[in-house]
Scaffold this motif. Structure first.
Motif, mmCIF file in Angstrom:
data_model
loop_
_atom_site.group_PDB
_atom_site.id
_atom_site.type_symbol
_atom_site.label_atom_id
_atom_site.label_comp_id
_atom_site.label_asym_id
_atom_site.label_seq_id
_atom_site.Cartn_x
_atom_site.Cartn_y
_atom_site.Cartn_z
ATOM 1 N N SER A 1 0.842 -1.208 0.000
ATOM 2 C CA SER A 1 0.000 0.000 0.000
ATOM 3 C C SER A 1 0.871 1.251 0.000
ATOM 4 O O SER A 1 0.561 2.215 -0.722
ATOM 5 N N GLU B 1 -6.528 11.272 -5.860
ATOM 6 C CA GLU B 1 -7.620 10.496 -5.261
ATOM 7 C C GLU B 1 -7.223 9.025 -5.110
ATOM 8 O O GLU B 1 -7.554 8.393 -4.106
ATOM 9 N N PHE B 2 -6.529 8.490 -6.110
ATOM 10 C CA PHE B 2 -6.093 7.097 -6.018
ATOM 11 C C PHE B 2 -5.047 6.915 -4.916
ATOM 12 O O PHE B 2 -5.030 5.883 -4.252
ATOM 13 N N THR C 1 -5.007 8.563 -2.138
ATOM 14 C CA THR C 1 -5.824 8.544 -0.923
ATOM 15 C C THR C 1 -6.527 7.200 -0.762
ATOM 16 O O THR C 1 -6.553 6.618 0.334
ATOM 17 N N GLU C 2 -7.088 6.691 -1.851
ATOM 18 C CA GLU C 2 -7.791 5.404 -1.805
ATOM 19 C C GLU C 2 -6.830 4.259 -1.459
ATOM 20 O O GLU C 2 -7.217 3.325 -0.755
ATOM 21 N N LYS D 1 -6.603 4.088 2.107
ATOM 22 C CA LYS D 1 -7.836 3.565 2.708
ATOM 23 C C LYS D 1 -7.980 2.051 2.528
ATOM 24 O O LYS D 1 -8.649 1.397 3.315
ATOM 25 N N HIS D 2 -7.391 1.507 1.479
ATOM 26 C CA HIS D 2 -7.511 0.079 1.161
ATOM 27 C C HIS D 2 -6.256 -0.697 1.556
ATOM 28 O O HIS D 2 -5.915 -1.711 0.959
ATOM 29 N N ARG E 1 -10.251 -6.186 -6.231
ATOM 30 C CA ARG E 1 -10.102 -4.822 -5.702
ATOM 31 C C ARG E 1 -8.724 -4.266 -6.056
ATOM 32 O O ARG E 1 -8.590 -3.140 -6.508
ATOM 33 N N LEU F 1 -12.341 4.688 -10.557
ATOM 34 C CA LEU F 1 -12.526 5.247 -9.219
ATOM 35 C C LEU F 1 -13.954 4.996 -8.725
ATOM 36 O O LEU F 1 -14.164 4.643 -7.553
ATOM 37 N N LEU G 1 -14.150 1.479 -7.590
ATOM 38 C CA LEU G 1 -13.415 1.309 -6.334
ATOM 39 C C LEU G 1 -14.218 1.830 -5.149
ATOM 40 O O LEU G 1 -14.218 1.231 -4.074
ATOM 41 N N GLN G 2 -14.945 2.902 -5.364
ATOM 42 C CA GLN G 2 -15.693 3.534 -4.265
ATOM 43 C C GLN G 2 -17.101 2.987 -4.108
ATOM 44 O O GLN G 2 -17.798 3.365 -3.182
#
Length: 193
Positions: free
Chosen positions: A35, A61-62, A64-65, A68-69, A151, A188, A191-192
């Protein structure tokens, strides 16, 4: 950082080497987690897009994601050596060999340690099922079919779209750049969801 390889482990012909940490083989120090590697990749991509005069919001944004993942991404605990651009023009074949034998590999500027599923070669091999590319899967083996792998594949698709965006800009194909923003938005959204 010194890259330490173990002598064991060939579970895939294309990704036989293992490392203890993920690292871009020619650049920066390694990362302790996959990650962290992906956060850094998308952060670097955003910087490259900024320098090219392109909008980088989706790459950020990716990044940040990816943070989160972390749990799903960090299921990858044993990085493999990835070439990043392995295809016919980047390999040297042994002259006179009774069967095709690779004797050298060129264009190693995109090598990194990570998940084999993230490699450009895997991305391209999967693009045209039902063609001669199926022979690759017969030798390599099937792709993981878990929810976690699905994912992670969204992050890998975004990596490739971002690289394509920069390559199109570099090659002067600016008319094809806007569709990469739509493609990234679609990934995105998935993913969200």
């Amino acid at each position: 950082m010194e890259i330490v390889l173990s002598a064991d482990g060939r579970d895939h012909a294309h990704h036989p080497r293992r490392a203890r940490r993920t690292v871009r083989a020619h650049e920066r120090p390694g990362f302790d987690t996959w990650s962290d590697t992906l956060v850094a990749f998308f952060t670097d991509l955003a910087g490259d897009l900024d320098r090219a005069g392109l909008d980088s919001a989706d790459a950020r944004e990716f990044a940040t994601e990816a943070g989160k993942h972390q749990g799903v991404l960090d299921e990858i605990t044993e990085p493999r050596l990835l070439h990043g651009d392995l295809w016919t023009v980047n390999v040297m074949m042994e002259s006179g060999a009774p069967e095709p034998t690779i004797s050298g590999v060129y264009d190693n500027d995109r090598t990194l340690w990570g998940d084999p599923e993230a490699d450009w070669t895997i991305f391209m091999a999967a693009k045209k099922p039902g063609t001669e590319r199926d022979a690759f899967w017969e030798t390599y083996g099937s792709r993981p079919a878990t929810p976690s792998a699905a994912r992670r594949s969204l992050f890998y698709l975004a990596r490739h779209i971002g690289a394509i965006r920069l390559e199109r800009r570099r090659m002067g194909n600016s008319d094809a750049v806007p569709e990469t923003y739509e493609q990234m938005r679609d990934v995105l959204d998935q993913l969200q969801a």
